[in-house]
Design an enzyme around this catalytic site. Structure first.
Site, PDB file in Angstrom:
ATOM      1  N   ASP A  92       0.861  -1.173   0.000  1.00  0.00           N
ATOM      2  CA  ASP A  92       0.000   0.000   0.000  1.00  0.00           C
ATOM      3  C   ASP A  92       0.902   1.229   0.000  1.00  0.00           C
ATOM      4  O   ASP A  92       2.069   1.167   0.391  1.00  0.00           O
ATOM      5  CB  ASP A  92      -0.882  -0.025   1.257  1.00  0.00           C
ATOM      6  CG  ASP A  92      -1.969   1.028   1.236  1.00  0.00           C
ATOM      7  OD1 ASP A  92      -2.065   1.776   0.253  1.00  0.00           O
ATOM      8  OD2 ASP A  92      -2.726   1.113   2.218  1.00  0.00           O
ATOM      9  N   SER A  93       0.363   2.356  -0.415  1.00  0.00           N
ATOM     10  CA  SER A  93       1.157   3.591  -0.451  1.00  0.00           C
ATOM     11  C   SER A  93       1.297   4.228   0.927  1.00  0.00           C
ATOM     12  O   SER A  93       2.107   5.123   1.115  1.00  0.00           O
ATOM     13  CB  SER A  93       0.489   4.604  -1.379  1.00  0.00           C
ATOM     14  OG  SER A  93      -0.749   5.028  -0.822  1.00  0.00           O
ATOM     15  N   GLY A  94       0.495   3.772   1.867  1.00  0.00           N
ATOM     16  CA  GLY A  94       0.419   4.419   3.179  1.00  0.00           C
ATOM     17  C   GLY A  94      -0.710   5.412   3.272  1.00  0.00           C
ATOM     18  O   GLY A  94      -0.944   5.996   4.328  1.00  0.00           O
ATOM     19  N   GLY A  95      -1.436   5.621   2.171  1.00  0.00           N
ATOM     20  CA  GLY A  95      -2.518   6.607   2.165  1.00  0.00           C
ATOM     21  C   GLY A  95      -3.592   6.327   3.190  1.00  0.00           C
ATOM     22  O   GLY A  95      -4.085   7.241   3.858  1.00  0.00           O
ATOM     23  N   ASP A 146      -2.754   8.101  -2.700  1.00  0.00           N
ATOM     24  CA  ASP A 146      -4.091   8.665  -2.851  1.00  0.00           C
ATOM     25  C   ASP A 146      -4.578   9.194  -1.520  1.00  0.00           C
ATOM     26  O   ASP A 146      -3.956   8.965  -0.481  1.00  0.00           O
ATOM     27  CB  ASP A 146      -5.065   7.595  -3.362  1.00  0.00           C
ATOM     28  CG  ASP A 146      -5.311   6.498  -2.320  1.00  0.00           C
ATOM     29  OD1 ASP A 146      -4.383   6.200  -1.533  1.00  0.00           O
ATOM     30  OD2 ASP A 146      -6.413   5.940  -2.285  1.00  0.00           O
ATOM     31  N   GLN A 194     -11.031   6.252  -6.441  1.00  0.00           N
ATOM     32  CA  GLN A 194     -11.755   6.801  -5.298  1.00  0.00           C
ATOM     33  C   GLN A 194     -13.123   7.312  -5.789  1.00  0.00           C
ATOM     34  O   GLN A 194     -13.636   6.812  -6.777  1.00  0.00           O
ATOM     35  CB  GLN A 194     -10.919   7.890  -4.622  1.00  0.00           C
ATOM     36  CG  GLN A 194      -9.699   7.362  -3.883  1.00  0.00           C
ATOM     37  CD  GLN A 194     -10.039   6.587  -2.616  1.00  0.00           C
ATOM     38  OE1 GLN A 194     -11.156   6.632  -2.119  1.00  0.00           O
ATOM     39  NE2 GLN A 194      -9.060   5.863  -2.090  1.00  0.00           N
ATOM     40  N   GLY A 221     -11.285   3.326  -0.777  1.00  0.00           N
ATOM     41  CA  GLY A 221     -12.322   4.158  -0.178  1.00  0.00           C
ATOM     42  C   GLY A 221     -13.637   3.448   0.030  1.00  0.00           C
ATOM     43  O   GLY A 221     -14.688   4.091   0.110  1.00  0.00           O
ATOM     44  N   ASP A 271      -7.544  -7.955   0.471  1.00  0.00           N
ATOM     45  CA  ASP A 271      -6.719  -8.034   1.676  1.00  0.00           C
ATOM     46  C   ASP A 271      -7.532  -7.525   2.842  1.00  0.00           C
ATOM     47  O   ASP A 271      -8.457  -6.728   2.662  1.00  0.00           O
ATOM     48  CB  ASP A 271      -5.449  -7.185   1.544  1.00  0.00           C
ATOM     49  CG  ASP A 271      -5.744  -5.704   1.785  1.00  0.00           C
ATOM     50  OD1 ASP A 271      -5.384  -5.189   2.863  1.00  0.00           O
ATOM     51  OD2 ASP A 271      -6.371  -5.069   0.908  1.00  0.00           O
ATOM     52  N   HIS A 340      -5.509 -20.654  11.447  1.00  0.00           N
ATOM     53  CA  HIS A 340      -6.784 -21.236  10.992  1.00  0.00           C
ATOM     54  C   HIS A 340      -7.546 -20.260  10.104  1.00  0.00           C
ATOM     55  O   HIS A 340      -8.011 -20.623   9.018  1.00  0.00           O
ATOM     56  CB  HIS A 340      -7.664 -21.631  12.174  1.00  0.00           C
ATOM     57  CG  HIS A 340      -9.098 -21.778  11.776  1.00  0.00           C
ATOM     58  ND1 HIS A 340      -9.605 -22.922  11.225  1.00  0.00           N
ATOM     59  CD2 HIS A 340     -10.120 -20.875  11.780  1.00  0.00           C
ATOM     60  CE1 HIS A 340     -10.880 -22.728  10.902  1.00  0.00           C
ATOM     61  NE2 HIS A 340     -11.218 -21.503  11.240  1.00  0.00           N
TER      62      HIS A 340
END
Length: 376
Positions: A92-95, A146, A194, A221, A271, A340
Protein backbone atom coordinates in the site's frame (compact mmCIF):
# COMPACT_ATOMS: atom_id res chain seq x y z
CA UNK A 1 4.32 -8.98 -15.58
CA UNK A 2 0.81 -9.49 -16.83
CA UNK A 3 -2.75 -10.49 -15.99
CA UNK A 4 -4.73 -13.00 -18.01
CA UNK A 5 -8.42 -13.71 -17.59
CA UNK A 6 -9.00 -17.49 -17.71
CA UNK A 7 -12.75 -17.90 -17.17
CA UNK A 8 -15.94 -16.16 -16.10
CA UNK A 9 -18.95 -17.60 -14.33
CA UNK A 10 -22.03 -18.31 -16.42
CA UNK A 11 -24.48 -16.45 -14.18
CA UNK A 12 -22.43 -13.68 -12.56
CA UNK A 13 -19.43 -11.41 -13.12
CA UNK A 14 -17.12 -13.72 -11.12
CA UNK A 15 -13.75 -14.20 -12.80
CA UNK A 16 -10.76 -16.53 -12.59
CA UNK A 17 -7.39 -15.29 -13.79
CA UNK A 18 -3.62 -15.47 -13.42
CA UNK A 19 -1.44 -12.55 -12.37
CA UNK A 20 2.22 -13.21 -13.24
CA UNK A 21 5.15 -11.52 -11.46
CA UNK A 22 8.87 -12.21 -11.34
CA UNK A 23 8.38 -13.73 -7.88
CA UNK A 24 5.67 -16.12 -9.01
CA UNK A 25 2.17 -16.62 -10.38
CA UNK A 26 -0.94 -15.58 -8.47
CA UNK A 27 -4.18 -17.40 -9.23
CA UNK A 28 -7.22 -15.17 -8.80
CA UNK A 29 -9.52 -14.66 -7.02
CA UNK A 30 -6.91 -14.31 -4.28
CA UNK A 31 -6.79 -13.21 -0.66
CA UNK A 32 -3.56 -11.54 0.45
CA UNK A 33 -2.54 -11.87 4.13
CA UNK A 34 -1.53 -8.53 5.63
CA UNK A 35 2.09 -8.27 6.75
CA UNK A 36 2.08 -4.60 7.71
CA UNK A 37 5.61 -4.27 9.09
CA UNK A 38 7.13 -7.21 7.25
CA UNK A 39 5.40 -10.01 9.13
CA UNK A 40 1.94 -11.56 9.21
CA UNK A 41 1.27 -11.38 12.94
CA UNK A 42 1.90 -14.64 14.75
CA UNK A 43 2.39 -16.79 11.63
CA UNK A 44 5.60 -18.45 10.41
CA UNK A 45 6.54 -17.97 6.75
CA UNK A 46 6.75 -21.76 6.56
CA UNK A 47 3.07 -22.00 7.50
CA UNK A 48 2.09 -19.17 5.16
CA UNK A 49 3.64 -21.15 2.29
CA UNK A 50 2.88 -24.76 3.16
CA UNK A 51 -0.31 -24.81 5.21
CA UNK A 52 -2.10 -21.56 4.40
CA UNK A 53 -1.02 -21.48 0.76
CA UNK A 54 -0.43 -17.72 0.56
CA UNK A 55 0.64 -16.73 -2.94
CA UNK A 56 1.24 -13.04 -2.12
CA UNK A 57 1.40 -10.94 1.05
CA UNK A 58 1.17 -7.23 1.80
CA UNK A 59 3.56 -4.76 3.33
CA UNK A 60 2.73 -1.19 4.28
CA UNK A 61 4.76 1.75 3.03
CA UNK A 62 3.91 4.06 5.93
CA UNK A 63 5.00 1.57 8.60
CA UNK A 64 8.08 0.28 6.78
CA UNK A 65 9.21 3.82 5.99
CA UNK A 66 9.15 4.65 9.70
CA UNK A 67 10.53 1.33 10.90
CA UNK A 68 12.96 -0.25 10.05
CA UNK A 69 13.45 2.68 7.64
CA UNK A 70 14.63 3.03 4.05
CA UNK A 71 18.34 2.92 4.85
CA UNK A 72 18.05 -0.58 6.31
CA UNK A 73 15.78 -1.86 3.54
CA UNK A 74 18.03 -0.54 0.78
CA UNK A 75 21.16 -1.93 2.42
CA UNK A 76 19.71 -5.46 2.60
CA UNK A 77 18.25 -5.36 -0.92
CA UNK A 78 14.57 -4.80 -0.27
CA UNK A 79 11.72 -6.32 1.69
CA UNK A 80 11.90 -9.76 0.07
CA UNK A 81 15.45 -10.30 1.31
CA UNK A 82 14.84 -8.61 4.66
CA UNK A 83 11.94 -10.94 5.45
CA UNK A 84 13.14 -13.99 3.44
CA UNK A 85 9.73 -14.09 1.70
CA UNK A 86 10.40 -15.22 -1.87
CA UNK A 87 6.88 -14.92 -3.28
CA UNK A 88 5.16 -11.75 -4.52
CA UNK A 89 4.61 -8.73 -2.27
CA UNK A 90 2.20 -5.82 -2.70
CA UNK A 91 2.66 -2.55 -0.82
CA UNK A 92 0.00 0.00 0.00
CA UNK A 93 1.16 3.59 -0.45
CA UNK A 94 0.42 4.42 3.18
CA UNK A 95 -2.52 6.61 2.17
CA UNK A 96 -5.02 4.72 4.32
CA UNK A 97 -2.76 4.85 7.38
CA UNK A 98 -2.31 8.59 6.92
CA UNK A 99 -6.09 8.92 6.53
CA UNK A 100 -6.37 7.26 9.95
CA UNK A 101 -4.07 9.84 11.57
CA UNK A 102 -6.80 12.47 11.89
CA UNK A 103 -5.46 15.44 13.81
CA UNK A 104 -1.78 14.78 13.13
CA UNK A 105 -1.70 15.05 9.33
CA UNK A 106 -2.23 17.79 6.77
CA UNK A 107 -3.13 17.34 3.10
CA UNK A 108 -2.00 19.84 0.45
CA UNK A 109 -1.69 19.83 -3.32
CA UNK A 110 1.98 18.97 -2.86
CA UNK A 111 1.44 15.93 -0.65
CA UNK A 112 0.70 14.88 2.90
CA UNK A 113 2.58 15.97 6.01
CA UNK A 114 2.06 13.72 9.02
CA UNK A 115 3.40 12.95 12.46
CA UNK A 116 4.80 9.54 13.23
CA UNK A 117 2.61 7.52 15.58
CA UNK A 118 5.86 6.19 17.08
CA UNK A 119 7.71 9.33 18.17
CA UNK A 120 5.75 12.33 16.85
CA UNK A 121 8.39 13.23 14.26
CA UNK A 122 7.15 15.01 11.13
CA UNK A 123 7.36 13.58 7.62
CA UNK A 124 5.97 14.31 4.17
CA UNK A 125 4.82 11.93 1.47
CA UNK A 126 4.57 13.32 -2.05
CA UNK A 127 3.72 11.24 -5.10
CA UNK A 128 7.35 11.48 -6.17
CA UNK A 129 9.02 10.41 -2.93
CA UNK A 130 6.35 7.75 -2.43
CA UNK A 131 7.50 6.13 -5.69
CA UNK A 132 11.11 6.29 -4.48
CA UNK A 133 10.10 4.79 -1.13
CA UNK A 134 8.25 1.87 -2.72
CA UNK A 135 11.12 1.29 -5.15
CA UNK A 136 13.41 0.88 -2.12
CA UNK A 137 10.94 -1.44 -0.36
CA UNK A 138 10.86 -3.41 -3.59
CA UNK A 139 7.30 -4.72 -3.78
CA UNK A 140 6.24 -6.44 -6.99
CA UNK A 141 3.03 -4.38 -7.00
CA UNK A 142 3.01 -0.81 -5.70
CA UNK A 143 -0.03 1.32 -4.93
CA UNK A 144 -0.29 4.93 -6.10
CA UNK A 145 -0.50 7.59 -3.41
CA UNK A 146 -4.09 8.67 -2.85
CA UNK A 147 -6.38 10.24 -0.31
CA UNK A 148 -8.75 7.73 1.22
CA UNK A 149 -12.01 9.66 1.27
CA UNK A 150 -14.28 8.91 4.28
CA UNK A 151 -17.28 6.76 3.42
CA UNK A 152 -19.72 9.32 4.80
CA UNK A 153 -18.19 12.35 3.04
CA UNK A 154 -20.55 14.85 1.41
CA UNK A 155 -20.32 15.36 -2.33
CA UNK A 156 -18.34 18.59 -2.12
CA UNK A 157 -15.61 16.94 -0.07
CA UNK A 158 -15.65 13.82 -2.27
CA UNK A 159 -15.13 15.93 -5.41
CA UNK A 160 -12.27 17.85 -3.83
CA UNK A 161 -10.68 14.64 -2.56
CA UNK A 162 -10.96 12.94 -5.95
CA UNK A 163 -9.32 15.88 -7.71
CA UNK A 164 -6.39 15.67 -5.27
CA UNK A 165 -6.06 11.91 -5.84
CA UNK A 166 -6.13 12.38 -9.61
CA UNK A 167 -3.44 15.08 -9.53
CA UNK A 168 -1.28 12.91 -7.31
CA UNK A 169 -1.77 9.93 -9.64
CA UNK A 170 -0.55 11.90 -12.66
CA UNK A 171 2.60 12.90 -10.80
CA UNK A 172 3.06 9.39 -9.39
CA UNK A 173 2.83 7.84 -12.87
CA UNK A 174 5.30 10.35 -14.28
CA UNK A 175 7.83 9.61 -11.54
CA UNK A 176 7.32 5.86 -11.93
CA UNK A 177 8.09 6.10 -15.66
CA UNK A 178 11.37 7.89 -14.95
CA UNK A 179 12.66 5.48 -12.30
CA UNK A 180 13.83 1.86 -12.46
CA UNK A 181 13.54 -1.13 -10.12
CA UNK A 182 16.52 -1.41 -7.79
CA UNK A 183 16.87 -5.15 -7.29
CA UNK A 184 16.79 -6.78 -10.73
CA UNK A 185 13.11 -7.72 -11.04
CA UNK A 186 10.10 -5.93 -12.48
CA UNK A 187 7.66 -3.77 -10.55
CA UNK A 188 4.30 -2.37 -11.53
CA UNK A 189 1.83 -0.06 -9.83
CA UNK A 190 -1.95 0.02 -9.52
CA UNK A 191 -3.81 3.34 -9.67
CA UNK A 192 -6.57 3.64 -7.05
CA UNK A 193 -10.19 4.48 -7.87
CA UNK A 194 -11.75 6.80 -5.30
CA UNK A 195 -15.03 8.78 -5.50
CA UNK A 196 -16.75 7.81 -2.24
CA UNK A 197 -20.34 6.51 -2.76
CA UNK A 198 -21.19 8.74 -5.72
CA UNK A 199 -21.59 6.62 -8.89
CA UNK A 200 -20.66 9.37 -11.35
CA UNK A 201 -17.51 10.20 -9.36
CA UNK A 202 -16.53 6.54 -9.27
CA UNK A 203 -16.92 6.27 -13.06
CA UNK A 204 -14.97 9.50 -13.55
CA UNK A 205 -12.24 8.24 -11.24
CA UNK A 206 -12.04 4.89 -13.03
CA UNK A 207 -11.80 6.43 -16.49
CA UNK A 208 -8.97 8.68 -15.32
CA UNK A 209 -7.13 5.95 -13.41
CA UNK A 210 -7.28 3.51 -16.32
CA UNK A 211 -5.10 5.85 -18.36
CA UNK A 212 -2.24 4.94 -16.01
CA UNK A 213 -2.99 1.26 -15.40
CA UNK A 214 -0.54 -1.33 -16.71
CA UNK A 215 -2.00 -4.67 -15.55
CA UNK A 216 -4.33 -3.84 -12.70
CA UNK A 217 -6.34 -1.28 -10.80
CA UNK A 218 -7.37 -0.88 -7.18
CA UNK A 219 -10.72 0.16 -5.75
CA UNK A 220 -10.19 2.18 -2.57
CA UNK A 221 -12.32 4.16 -0.18
CA UNK A 222 -14.81 1.36 0.50
CA UNK A 223 -15.43 -0.42 3.81
CA UNK A 224 -14.52 2.90 5.48
CA UNK A 225 -17.85 3.79 7.04
CA UNK A 226 -20.37 3.53 4.22
CA UNK A 227 -23.23 0.95 4.34
CA UNK A 228 -22.25 -2.43 2.91
CA UNK A 229 -24.97 -2.11 0.27
CA UNK A 230 -23.23 1.03 -1.02
CA UNK A 231 -19.97 -0.85 -1.37
CA UNK A 232 -21.68 -3.49 -3.49
CA UNK A 233 -23.41 -0.78 -5.52
CA UNK A 234 -20.08 0.90 -6.32
CA UNK A 235 -18.63 -2.43 -7.49
CA UNK A 236 -21.62 -2.91 -9.79
CA UNK A 237 -21.15 0.61 -11.17
CA UNK A 238 -17.46 -0.01 -11.87
CA UNK A 239 -17.70 -3.49 -13.40
CA UNK A 240 -18.62 -2.38 -16.95
CA UNK A 241 -16.10 0.47 -16.87
CA UNK A 242 -12.99 -1.59 -16.08
CA UNK A 243 -11.68 -3.69 -19.01
CA UNK A 244 -11.59 -7.45 -18.60
CA UNK A 245 -7.80 -7.56 -18.94
CA UNK A 246 -7.18 -5.52 -15.77
CA UNK A 247 -6.82 -7.23 -12.40
CA UNK A 248 -9.23 -5.66 -9.89
CA UNK A 249 -8.16 -5.22 -6.27
CA UNK A 250 -10.71 -4.25 -3.62
CA UNK A 251 -8.66 -2.76 -0.81
CA UNK A 252 -9.21 -3.67 2.85
CA UNK A 253 -12.17 -6.05 2.42
CA UNK A 254 -13.38 -7.93 4.39
CA UNK A 255 -15.62 -10.66 5.88
CA UNK A 256 -16.01 -13.98 4.04
CA UNK A 257 -19.47 -12.82 2.95
CA UNK A 258 -18.05 -9.51 1.65
CA UNK A 259 -15.43 -11.39 -0.35
CA UNK A 260 -17.91 -13.73 -2.03
CA UNK A 261 -20.27 -10.86 -2.83
CA UNK A 262 -17.39 -8.89 -4.33
CA UNK A 263 -16.15 -11.86 -6.35
CA UNK A 264 -19.67 -12.14 -7.77
CA UNK A 265 -19.31 -8.50 -8.85
CA UNK A 266 -16.02 -9.05 -10.68
CA UNK A 267 -13.30 -8.45 -8.05
CA UNK A 268 -10.07 -10.48 -8.23
CA UNK A 269 -7.91 -9.47 -5.23
CA UNK A 270 -8.54 -8.82 -1.54
CA UNK A 271 -6.72 -8.03 1.68
CA UNK A 272 -7.89 -7.48 5.23
CA UNK A 273 -6.52 -7.69 8.77
CA UNK A 274 -9.74 -9.40 9.91
CA UNK A 275 -8.50 -13.03 9.83
CA UNK A 276 -5.56 -12.33 12.12
CA UNK A 277 -7.04 -9.51 14.22
CA UNK A 278 -10.27 -11.37 14.91
CA UNK A 279 -8.36 -14.60 15.40
CA UNK A 280 -6.21 -13.05 18.12
CA UNK A 281 -9.45 -12.11 19.89
CA UNK A 282 -10.96 -15.57 19.69
CA UNK A 283 -13.24 -15.23 16.64
CA UNK A 284 -12.89 -18.02 14.11
CA UNK A 285 -14.36 -18.21 10.62
CA UNK A 286 -15.34 -21.70 9.50
CA UNK A 287 -17.20 -23.39 6.65
CA UNK A 288 -20.19 -23.79 8.95
CA UNK A 289 -20.26 -20.35 10.57
CA UNK A 290 -18.55 -18.04 13.05
CA UNK A 291 -17.23 -19.28 16.40
CA UNK A 292 -16.37 -17.37 19.58
CA UNK A 293 -13.75 -19.62 21.12
CA UNK A 294 -14.20 -18.14 24.59
CA UNK A 295 -17.74 -19.50 24.82
CA UNK A 296 -18.32 -22.14 27.52
CA UNK A 297 -19.97 -24.45 24.97
CA UNK A 298 -16.58 -25.41 23.49
CA UNK A 299 -15.02 -26.41 26.84
CA UNK A 300 -15.68 -30.14 26.38
CA UNK A 301 -16.01 -30.26 22.59
CA UNK A 302 -13.16 -32.50 21.46
CA UNK A 303 -14.06 -32.36 17.80
CA UNK A 304 -11.86 -30.65 15.18
CA UNK A 305 -11.96 -26.86 15.03
CA UNK A 306 -13.50 -26.95 11.56
CA UNK A 307 -14.63 -30.41 10.42
CA UNK A 308 -14.72 -29.16 6.82
CA UNK A 309 -11.43 -27.29 7.01
CA UNK A 310 -8.23 -28.44 5.35
CA UNK A 311 -5.49 -26.77 7.38
CA UNK A 312 -2.98 -28.34 9.77
CA UNK A 313 -4.72 -26.55 12.66
CA UNK A 314 -8.11 -27.98 11.69
CA UNK A 315 -6.73 -31.51 11.41
CA UNK A 316 -4.68 -31.41 14.62
CA UNK A 317 -6.36 -29.45 17.43
CA UNK A 318 -9.74 -29.65 19.14
CA UNK A 319 -12.16 -26.86 19.93
CA UNK A 320 -11.79 -27.66 23.65
CA UNK A 321 -8.00 -27.27 23.48
CA UNK A 322 -8.14 -23.97 21.61
CA UNK A 323 -10.71 -22.58 24.05
CA UNK A 324 -8.48 -23.66 26.94
CA UNK A 325 -5.56 -21.74 25.44
CA UNK A 326 -7.64 -18.57 25.09
CA UNK A 327 -9.00 -18.78 28.64
CA UNK A 328 -5.47 -19.42 29.96
CA UNK A 329 -4.13 -16.39 28.07
CA UNK A 330 -1.61 -18.42 26.09
CA UNK A 331 -0.14 -16.69 23.03
CA UNK A 332 -0.32 -20.03 21.23
CA UNK A 333 -4.08 -19.47 21.04
CA UNK A 334 -3.62 -16.36 18.91
CA UNK A 335 -1.14 -18.17 16.67
CA UNK A 336 -3.42 -21.14 16.05
CA UNK A 337 -6.50 -18.98 15.51
CA UNK A 338 -4.66 -16.69 13.09
CA UNK A 339 -3.33 -19.61 11.08
CA UNK A 340 -6.78 -21.24 10.99
CA UNK A 341 -8.50 -18.05 9.82
CA UNK A 342 -5.94 -17.33 7.11
CA UNK A 343 -6.09 -20.93 5.91
CA UNK A 344 -9.88 -20.65 5.77
CA UNK A 345 -9.76 -17.40 3.76
CA UNK A 346 -7.33 -18.89 1.24
CA UNK A 347 -9.42 -22.05 1.03
CA UNK A 348 -12.50 -19.89 0.45
CA UNK A 349 -11.05 -18.08 -2.57
CA UNK A 350 -9.53 -21.30 -3.97
CA UNK A 351 -12.92 -22.99 -3.76
CA UNK A 352 -14.59 -19.95 -5.33
CA UNK A 353 -12.09 -20.13 -8.19
CA UNK A 354 -12.88 -23.81 -8.74
CA UNK A 355 -16.60 -23.06 -8.98
CA UNK A 356 -15.93 -20.19 -11.40
CA UNK A 357 -13.96 -22.58 -13.61
CA UNK A 358 -16.82 -25.08 -13.34
CA UNK A 359 -19.31 -22.33 -14.21
CA UNK A 360 -21.56 -22.76 -11.17
CA UNK A 361 -20.19 -20.06 -8.86
CA UNK A 362 -23.43 -18.09 -8.46
CA UNK A 363 -25.44 -21.06 -7.16
CA UNK A 364 -22.59 -22.23 -4.90
CA UNK A 365 -22.08 -18.74 -3.49
CA UNK A 366 -25.75 -18.31 -2.62
CA UNK A 367 -25.78 -21.45 -0.47
CA UNK A 368 -22.32 -20.88 0.97
CA UNK A 369 -23.06 -17.38 2.29
CA UNK A 370 -25.93 -18.82 4.36
CA UNK A 371 -23.51 -21.21 6.05
CA UNK A 372 -20.68 -18.76 6.58
CA UNK A 373 -22.78 -16.11 8.32
CA UNK A 374 -24.29 -18.35 11.01
CA UNK A 375 -23.19 -17.93 14.62
CA UNK A 376 -22.22 -21.27 16.10
Amino acid sequence: MDFKLIATDRESHARAGVLTTDHGRIETPIFMPVGTVGSVKGVFHRDLREDIGAQIILGNTYHLYLRPGLEILKAVGGLHKFTTWDRPILTDSGGFQIFSLTGIRKLTAEGCTFQSHIDGSRHTFTPENNVDTQRIIGADIMMALDECCPGDADRKYAEKSLKLTQNWLERYAEKFRHTEPLYGYNQTFFPIIQGCVYPDLRVKAAEHALKYSEIGIAIGGLAVGEPTEKMYEMLEVLHPVIPDDKARYLMGVGTPENILEAIERGVDMFDCVMPTRNGRNGMLFTWNGIMNMRNRKWADDFGPIDPDGSSFVDRTYSRAYLRHLFIAGEMFAAQLASEHNLAFYLDLVRTARRHILDGDFAAWKKETVKRLTKRL
